[in-house]
Design a protein around this motif. Structure first.
Motif, PDB file in Angstrom:
ATOM      1  N   THR A  51       0.833  -1.210   0.000  1.00 34.23           N
ATOM      2  CA  THR A  51       0.000   0.000   0.000  1.00 34.23           C
ATOM      3  C   THR A  51       0.865   1.257   0.000  1.00 34.23           C
ATOM      4  OG1 THR A  51      -1.706  -1.193   1.203  1.00 34.23           O
ATOM      5  CG2 THR A  51      -1.885   1.189   1.211  1.00 34.23           C
ATOM      6  N   LYS A  54       2.146   1.996  -3.400  1.00 31.96           N
ATOM      7  CA  LYS A  54       1.126   2.547  -4.315  1.00 31.96           C
ATOM      8  C   LYS A  54       0.762   3.980  -3.961  1.00 31.96           C
ATOM      9  CE  LYS A  54      -2.275  -0.459  -4.216  1.00 31.96           C
ATOM     10  NZ  LYS A  54      -2.017  -1.791  -3.613  1.00 31.96           N
ATOM     11  N   GLU A  55       0.514   4.189  -2.655  1.00 32.70           N
ATOM     12  CA  GLU A  55       0.113   5.529  -2.210  1.00 32.70           C
ATOM     13  C   GLU A  55       1.338   6.197  -1.601  1.00 32.70           C
ATOM     14  OE1 GLU A  55      -3.439   5.527   0.187  1.00 32.70           O
ATOM     15  OE2 GLU A  55      -4.050   3.607  -0.667  1.00 32.70           O
TER      16      GLU A  55
END
Length: 199
Positions: A51, A54-55
């Motif tokens: 995560t 991605k972010e």
């Protein structure tokens, strides 16, 4: 000063460490728990690392809050809510600052640990992750290396204790002589913090 990138690296280092130690954590959990602590945390921290790739949270607080949310949604058993609460409450306490210093991190972590104690009802000496986290936060005021040493010592100190909280407490005296898996994984989290800080 510690920025969002530092906190991302801390979470990634923790994920790598949990990956390496997953079998040992599960082996520790075998006699006194559900024999899934390592695999559960491995799944959770892999999701955290993915995560964060991605972010790109822009502040230390949002990095930890995102990591905490991810752990709550992917880790089974008690570990997800406990670790999730630790990171989310620490992140919340850091607020919106783009950078924080070691003192601010120490105070925020103390807030996170207090929230875990409230959630799980555990205190030092109950043979849980609290036996690692409380001394680690106390020592963090001195240095990251001191926190790592205190965390490792805290994890080892759980071996002779009788569990008073969590799944292990059902075993009564039979829990004595086993190192607590949650205390051990908490020591990995603190060791990864010291490693990220270069200590």
């Amino acid at each position: 000063m510690l920025d969002a990138d530092f906190f991302r690296r801390w979470m990634t280092a923790t994920a790598a460490s949990v990956d390496r130690e997953a079998e040992r954590l599960t082996a520790l959990d075998s006699p006194i728990g559900d024999a899934d602590h390592g695999s559960n945390l491995q799944r959770g921290f892999r999701a955290v690392a993915a995560t964060l790739e991605k972010e790109a949270p822009q502040t230390p607080g949002t990095v930890l809050m995102l990591a905490g949310r991810q752990l709550i949604s992917t880790v089974g058993g008690a570990s997800g809510p406990l670790y999730g609460t630790l990171l989310r409450r620490t992140g919340k306490a850091l607020g919106d600052a783009a950078e924080v210093d070691a003192q601010e991190l120490t105070e925020a972590l103390r807030t996170g640990v207090d929230a875990v104690m409230q959630l799980g009802g555990a205190a030092p000496g109950d043979k849980t992750m609290i036996d690692t986290l409380v001394p680690a936060v106390d020592a963090l005021g001195e240095s990251f290396a001191a926190a790592r040493a205190a965390a490792e010592e805290g994890a080892l100190s759980t071996t002779p204790l009788q569990a008073r909280k969590g799944r292990a407490s059902y075993l009564g005296e039979r829990s004595i002589g086993h190192q607590d898996p949650g205390a051990t994984s908490s020591a990995l989290l603190i060791a990864a913090l010291a490693e990220t800080a270069g200590e």
